[in-house]
Scaffold this active site. Structure first.
Site, PDB file in Angstrom:
ATOM      1  N   ASP A   6     -51.258 -29.248 -31.112  1.00  0.00           N
ATOM      2  CA  ASP A   6     -52.151 -28.114 -31.315  1.00  0.00           C
ATOM      3  C   ASP A   6     -53.476 -28.510 -30.683  1.00  0.00           C
ATOM      4  OD1 ASP A   6     -54.111 -26.371 -32.328  1.00  0.00           O
ATOM      5  OD2 ASP A   6     -53.020 -26.072 -34.212  1.00  0.00           O
ATOM      6  N   TYR A  15     -53.619 -28.655 -39.487  1.00  0.00           N
ATOM      7  CA  TYR A  15     -54.123 -27.343 -39.902  1.00  0.00           C
ATOM      8  C   TYR A  15     -53.422 -26.900 -41.200  1.00  0.00           C
ATOM      9  CZ  TYR A  15     -55.069 -22.335 -39.691  1.00  0.00           C
ATOM     10  OH  TYR A  15     -55.456 -21.053 -39.987  1.00  0.00           O
ATOM     11  N   ARG A  67     -41.084  -6.564 -26.519  1.00  0.00           N
ATOM     12  CA  ARG A  67     -40.918  -7.683 -27.465  1.00  0.00           C
ATOM     13  C   ARG A  67     -40.735  -9.010 -26.729  1.00  0.00           C
ATOM     14  NH1 ARG A  67     -36.073  -8.824 -29.938  1.00  0.00           N
ATOM     15  NH2 ARG A  67     -35.589  -6.641 -30.267  1.00  0.00           N
ATOM     16  N   LYS A 120     -59.174 -18.480 -31.478  1.00  0.00           N
ATOM     17  CA  LYS A 120     -60.403 -19.264 -31.557  1.00  0.00           C
ATOM     18  C   LYS A 120     -61.138 -19.210 -30.215  1.00  0.00           C
ATOM     19  CE  LYS A 120     -58.630 -19.934 -35.586  1.00  0.00           C
ATOM     20  NZ  LYS A 120     -57.790 -21.048 -35.929  1.00  0.00           N
TER      21      LYS A 120
END
Ligand SMILES: *Cc1c(COP(=O)(O)O)cnc(C)c1O
Length: 385
Positions: free
Chosen positions: A181, A110, A57, A206
């Site tokens: 971003d 976004y 994790r 992406k």
């Protein structure tokens, strides 16, 4: 980060991850936990005196290999991977914000980042205001009292690029943390840390993946900022990057440079030819050098027609361009804004920021540019009202 530091050749750097026993790819370490040789080793790890892997994790060797590649690619000190771009964004914001703080966010952010601001940050007592790029650049007082300046450059949907050095100068004066971003540009076309941005975030789903086969995110920043995320939101929200996804991203990163070159060549062809059509009102795609630090044009752009194109017919006529969300893979995609404008649910950023229903977003893939153009030209011819 200084600008005069020699840049390692990105392609060489991204090729430099090796596995064990001469393998040219890293191992996928598919283990949830890591054991210790004895009590002392376990005790010192838990006491923070060593940094060997403990639990996937928070730490995994395959994920770490990807993180090191991303840090090197962005010219940053450290990186942390996440299960998605949204996990990277929310884990960055929640690590640095407290109730009563203010975020200044760029318009045309976004859509799910906008929902995160409205549906999660605001109910937790964080104020969010939205501003056009020009306000970030020109209004020296915009960031007064702001904890986080949340940027995208170019933005989503309309792909407006901002003068980052100007914005960063204002942010520094007011002590605002800057997050960007940078999914559109990738480290191939922009390295925001070198321009002074504090945290660079990617939807690795992406271009970094490049094959539309994984959903992932990553944040690159200073050791101090990454340590804060590793201390708070990575372990406590737990939206970690999985070893297999990290391995796919390493595979993707190795071809990032030539892929971006081809996306750029196709985008240049489309921008020139689309802009020459009489029924095209605007092509949204920042030119190389339009703003400081932007050294390339990616394959994600949008076109606004003058109302004489039947968008439904256009979408159905296209053969190589397929209809779908997301972007950055091999295959070319079209996303009509009218579908986004009609999307169900609260807080529709496309409506909020006034996107035209005559706009379509194109993700230009890696197919032959001339084939893609022939497809587009034929579909446009058959879609005039
Ligand atoms: C897709 C996207 C995101 C969200 O990333 P996920 O990996 O889908 O969570 C964030 N920012 C931009 C600009 C995007 O295109």
């Amino acid at each position: 980060m200084s600008n005069d530091r020699p840049r390692p050749d990105l392609a060489t750097l991204l090729a430099a991850v090796n596995g064990q026993d001469g393998s040219v790819t890293p191992a996928i370490v598919q283990s949830s936990l890591f054991t210790f040789e004895g009590f002392d080793a376990f005790e010192s790890r838990m006491a923070g005196q060593s940094t060997t892997p403990l639990y996937t994790r928070v730490q995994n060797p395959t994920v770490a290999a990807f993180e090191e590649m991303m840090a090197a690619a962005e010219g940053g000190a450290a990186a942390v991977g996440f299960a998605s771009g949204m996990a990277a964004i929310s884990s960055s914001l929640f690590a640095f914000l407290r109730p009563g703080d203010r975020v200044a966010c760029v318009e045309h952010v976004y859509p799910d980042t906008y929902r995160l601001m409205e549906r999660m940050l605001r109910p937790f007592g964080i104020d969010v205001t939205y501003h056009p790029l020009a306000a970030f650049e020109e209004d020296a007082d915009l960031l007064r009292g702001v904890r986080v300046a949340y940027l995208e450059s170019p933005t989503s949907v309309v792909f407006q690029a901002m003068d980052l050095p100007k914005v960063i100068a204002h942010a520094r004066r007011h002590g605002a943390l800057t997050m960007i971003d940078s999914s559109w540009a990738t480290p191939v076309f922009m390295r925001p840390l070198e321009l002074g941005v504090d945290l660079v975030i990617h939807s690795a789903s992406k271009y970094i993946s490049g094959h539309s086969d994984t959903v992932a995110g990553v944040v690159v920043a200073s050791d101090e900022h990454i340590a804060r995320i590793r201390d708070l939101t990575l372990p406590l929200f737990g939206a970690k990057l999985a070893p297999f996804e990290a391995w796919l991203l390493i595979r993707g990163l190795r071809t990032l440079v030539p892929r971006m070159a081809q996306h750029q060549a196709t985008a240049n062809l489309f921008v020139d030819r689309l802009a020459a059509l009489p029924f095209v009102r605007r092509v949204n795609s920042p030119a190389v050098g339009a703003v400081p630090g932007l050294t390339g044009r990616s394959g994600l752009l949008s076109v606004e027609f003058d109302g004489s194109i039947d968008i439904r017919r256009l979408a159905d006529q296209l053969r190589l361009f397929r209809l779908g969300v997301s972007w950055g893979g091999f295959e070319s995609l079209i996303l009509p804004a009218c579908i986004g404008l009609a999307q169900a649910g609260e807080h529709n950023s496309m409506r909020k920021f006034g996107v035209s229903p005559d706009l379509v977003r194109l993700s230009l893939g890696l197919e032959s540019a001339e084939d893609l153009w022939a497809d587009m030209e034929a579909a446009l011819r058959n879609s005039r009202n």
